[in-house]
Write an enzyme that holds these catalytic residues in place. Structure first.
Site, PDB file in Angstrom:
ATOM      1  N   GLN A 107       0.849  -1.197   0.000  1.00  0.00           N
ATOM      2  CA  GLN A 107       0.000   0.000   0.000  1.00  0.00           C
ATOM      3  C   GLN A 107       0.881   1.243   0.000  1.00  0.00           C
ATOM      4  OE1 GLN A 107      -3.201   0.224  -0.317  1.00  0.00           O
ATOM      5  NE2 GLN A 107      -3.841  -1.877   0.026  1.00  0.00           N
ATOM      6  N   GLU A 135      -1.232 -15.555  -4.312  1.00  0.00           N
ATOM      7  CA  GLU A 135      -0.654 -14.374  -4.946  1.00  0.00           C
ATOM      8  C   GLU A 135       0.163 -14.810  -6.166  1.00  0.00           C
ATOM      9  OE1 GLU A 135      -0.364 -10.884  -4.673  1.00  0.00           O
ATOM     10  OE2 GLU A 135       1.146 -11.150  -6.229  1.00  0.00           O
ATOM     11  N   CYS A 190      -9.608  -0.860  -5.024  1.00  0.00           N
ATOM     12  CA  CYS A 190      -9.090   0.482  -5.312  1.00  0.00           C
ATOM     13  C   CYS A 190      -9.779   1.039  -6.558  1.00  0.00           C
ATOM     14  CB  CYS A 190      -7.578   0.451  -5.492  1.00  0.00           C
ATOM     15  SG  CYS A 190      -7.054  -0.677  -6.777  1.00  0.00           S
ATOM     16  N   ASP A 225      -8.637  -8.710  -2.568  1.00  0.00           N
ATOM     17  CA  ASP A 225      -7.977  -7.401  -2.676  1.00  0.00           C
ATOM     18  C   ASP A 225      -7.292  -7.340  -4.040  1.00  0.00           C
ATOM     19  OD1 ASP A 225      -6.780  -4.975  -2.301  1.00  0.00           O
ATOM     20  OD2 ASP A 225      -5.487  -5.589  -0.638  1.00  0.00           O
TER      21      ASP A 225
HETATM   22  C1  LIG Z   1      -4.052  -4.458  -4.580  1.00  0.00           C
HETATM   23  S1  LIG Z   1      -2.766  -5.594  -4.389  1.00  0.00           S
HETATM   24  C2  LIG Z   1      -3.171  -6.255  -2.795  1.00  0.00           C
HETATM   25  C3  LIG Z   1      -2.035  -6.894  -2.035  1.00  0.00           C
HETATM   26  C4  LIG Z   1      -2.254  -7.177  -0.560  1.00  0.00           C
HETATM   27  N1  LIG Z   1      -3.572  -7.641  -0.229  1.00  0.00           N
HETATM   28  C5  LIG Z   1      -1.870  -5.977   0.283  1.00  0.00           C
HETATM   29  O1  LIG Z   1      -2.730  -5.430   0.973  1.00  0.00           O
HETATM   30  O2  LIG Z   1      -0.697  -5.580   0.261  1.00  0.00           O
HETATM   31  C6  LIG Z   1      -3.208  -6.812  -5.528  1.00  0.00           C
HETATM   32  C7  LIG Z   1      -2.283  -8.017  -5.592  1.00  0.00           C
HETATM   33  O3  LIG Z   1      -2.849  -8.983  -6.488  1.00  0.00           O
HETATM   34  C8  LIG Z   1      -1.794  -9.646  -7.177  1.00  0.00           C
HETATM   35  N2  LIG Z   1      -2.422 -10.262  -8.353  1.00  0.00           N
HETATM   36  C9  LIG Z   1      -2.805  -9.657  -9.506  1.00  0.00           C
HETATM   37  N3  LIG Z   1      -3.421 -10.528 -10.328  1.00  0.00           N
HETATM   38  C10 LIG Z   1      -3.420 -11.735  -9.681  1.00  0.00           C
HETATM   39  C11 LIG Z   1      -3.911 -13.036 -10.011  1.00  0.00           C
HETATM   40  N4  LIG Z   1      -4.515 -13.268 -11.160  1.00  0.00           N
HETATM   41  N5  LIG Z   1      -3.746 -14.035  -9.113  1.00  0.00           N
HETATM   42  C12 LIG Z   1      -3.108 -13.792  -7.928  1.00  0.00           C
HETATM   43  N6  LIG Z   1      -2.636 -12.572  -7.559  1.00  0.00           N
HETATM   44  C13 LIG Z   1      -2.778 -11.565  -8.425  1.00  0.00           C
HETATM   45  C14 LIG Z   1      -0.805  -8.523  -7.425  1.00  0.00           C
HETATM   46  O4  LIG Z   1       0.479  -9.031  -7.661  1.00  0.00           O
HETATM   47  C15 LIG Z   1      -0.889  -7.732  -6.102  1.00  0.00           C
HETATM   48  O5  LIG Z   1       0.052  -8.205  -5.162  1.00  0.00           O
END
Ligand SMILES: C[S@@+](CC[C@H](N)C(=O)[O-])C[C@H]1O[C@@H](n2cnc3c(N)ncnc32)[C@H](O)[C@@H]1O
Length: 400
Positions: free
Chosen positions: A233, A283, A355, A328
């Site tokens: 974040q 992730e 977001c 998320d």
């Molecule tokens: C908004 S961030 C949230 C991360 C975590 N929840 C935090 O609060 O720090 C979204 C996350 O989703 C991961 N992501 C994106 N597409 C994905 C997918 N298809 N499968 C798994 N993870 C994914 C990204 O790498 C990123 O770390």
């Protein structure tokens, strides 16, 4: 040709809306109720883009009018919060069955809040892209950035005045330590010599050339290691505000087995691990999963597991029966496959951290046959921009 228009509304990207001969015109950085002189800079079949002709000044930034980084910094902070609440209300009434009459938004500090920045570099100039184009706006100082990043930006600016072959710089700042990630065709030695004593972690063209591979940060009494490619974040103060909301929901829901999907470095998983029997995170970024596993050990936590891969694929191989799922996702929201999975799983609670209110509303609508919206709260993680975070609780509908 110059036109005089009145701003009658805003769009979801903070642009003013006016009408010229009943055609909609979007005007960046124009305020509701304002009469502005504009020039049309793009004309499409159903809408046009206008640019204001006068000079717009804000106290915190000399580049504001041209820079694409901020969109609503010309509004007072109260107006910004009101704008964000109204935007979410409008999106929900347009794309879901919900009218959000009362909506709470948690404010944060307006300036020096960002712990990460990406600068584009062209020869001896560093900066952000101009509004609606890829033209570089050279920047000496951006007041949204935390003070350590501002100081490093000044050093970077003096470095590129002499060494003109860098193309990109990312700076991360966590708990007083800096990570600098550079790309380009400069000599590695000159970069090392100039920056290695200032930053804790120095990467060049994807390789660590000096210092440690990750930064550390304390959030709500737990420690987190964050590697180069891991998401974290970006609002120093907002980080704990969002996670507190999630923790409170988890506490109220008396959860047993939780899936934390799109878990990044495992922040949410580890912070809620005290309030559940088991938390399983998924992730797709390898660095982030490595961080999540290291962070588990670092905090002596024993009831979490982390899996690397695409959520919609990995989730089919898990053998647990979760009562709560935390989502998320990135701005694009969740995939169709995951929507199908959630509809068939019929889990009791879904906590959706988002977001992007547009994809949130789309996904809530797609889940609507089995899940209803119980609560929603907004956190203003990104003052002076149109972006915001929301924490939503969906509950399983009763089966008759
Ligand atoms: C908004 S961030 C949230 C991360 C975590 N929840 C935090 O609060 O720090 C979204 C996350 O989703 C991961 N992501 C994106 N597409 C994905 C997918 N298809 N499968 C798994 N993870 C994914 C990204 O790498 C990123 O770390």
């Amino acid at each position: 040709m110059m036109l005089s228009v009145k701003i009658i509304d805003y769009d979801h990207q903070g642009r003013g809306i006016a009408k010229v001969d009943s055609k909609v015109v979007f005007i960046p950085k124009a305020k509701l109720g304002e009469e502005v002189s504009i020039k049309l800079v793009k004309e499409k079949k159903n809408y046009s883009i206008g640019r204001r002709c006068d000079t717009l000044k804000v106290k915190y930034c000399p580049y504001y009018q041209a820079c694409g980084g901020c969109q609503i910094g010309h509004l007072t902070y109260d107006e910004q919060l009101e704008y964000k609440k109204n935007t979410v209300k409008n999106i929900f009434s347009k794309y879901t069955n919900y009218n959000l009459d009362s909506l709470e938004i948690i404010p944060t500090k307006c300036y020096n809040y960002r712990n990460k920045v990406t600068f584009h570099i062209k020869e001896d100039k560093l900066g952000y892209y101009e509004e609606e184009t890829n033209n570089l706006i050279p920047i000496d100082k951006c007041n949204l950035l935390d003070s350590d990043i501002i100081t490093l930006t000044a050093s970077l600016n003096s470095f590129i005045k002499v060494h003109k072959k860098l193309t990109k710089a990312i700076i991360k700042s966590l708990d007083g330590k800096l990570m600098l990630i550079l790309e380009g065709k400069e000599s590695k030695e000159s970069i090392k010599e100039f920056f290695s004593s200032t930053v804790s972690s120095l990467y060049y063209n994807n390789k660590l050339i000096s210092g440690v591979p990750s930064l550390m940060i304390d959030v709500l009494s737990k420690k987190f290691m964050v590697r180069k490619d891991s998401f974290f974040q970006i609002n120093k103060e907002g980080i704990s505000l969002i996670y507190k909301e999630v923790i409170n929901l988890v506490k109220e829901l008396n959860c047993n087995i939780i899936y934390d999907l799109y878990c990044g470095t495992g922040t949410i998983s580890l912070l809620i691990s005290d309030y559940a029997k088991k938390v399983i995170g998924i992730e797709v970024v390898e660095d982030a999963v490595r961080d999540a596993k290291s962070n588990t050990k670092l905090n002596n936590i024993t009831n979490t597991e982390f899996y690397l891969g695409d959520v919609s694929k990995v989730i089919n191989n898990l053998d647990y029966t979760p009562d709560t799922i935390i989502l998320d996702p990135p701005r694009s929201g969740i995939s169709k496959d995951l929507i199908e999975f959630l509809l068939s799983l019929k889990v009791k609670n879904i906590i959706y951290v988002s977001c992007n209110p547009l994809t949130l509303a789309r996904d809530i609508n797609l889940l609507d046959s089995n899940y209803f919206l119980k609560s929603i709260k907004l956190v203003d993680e990104f003052p002076n921009t149109y972006h915001l975070e929301s924490i939503t609780l969906l509950n399983l509908r009763n089966e008759k």
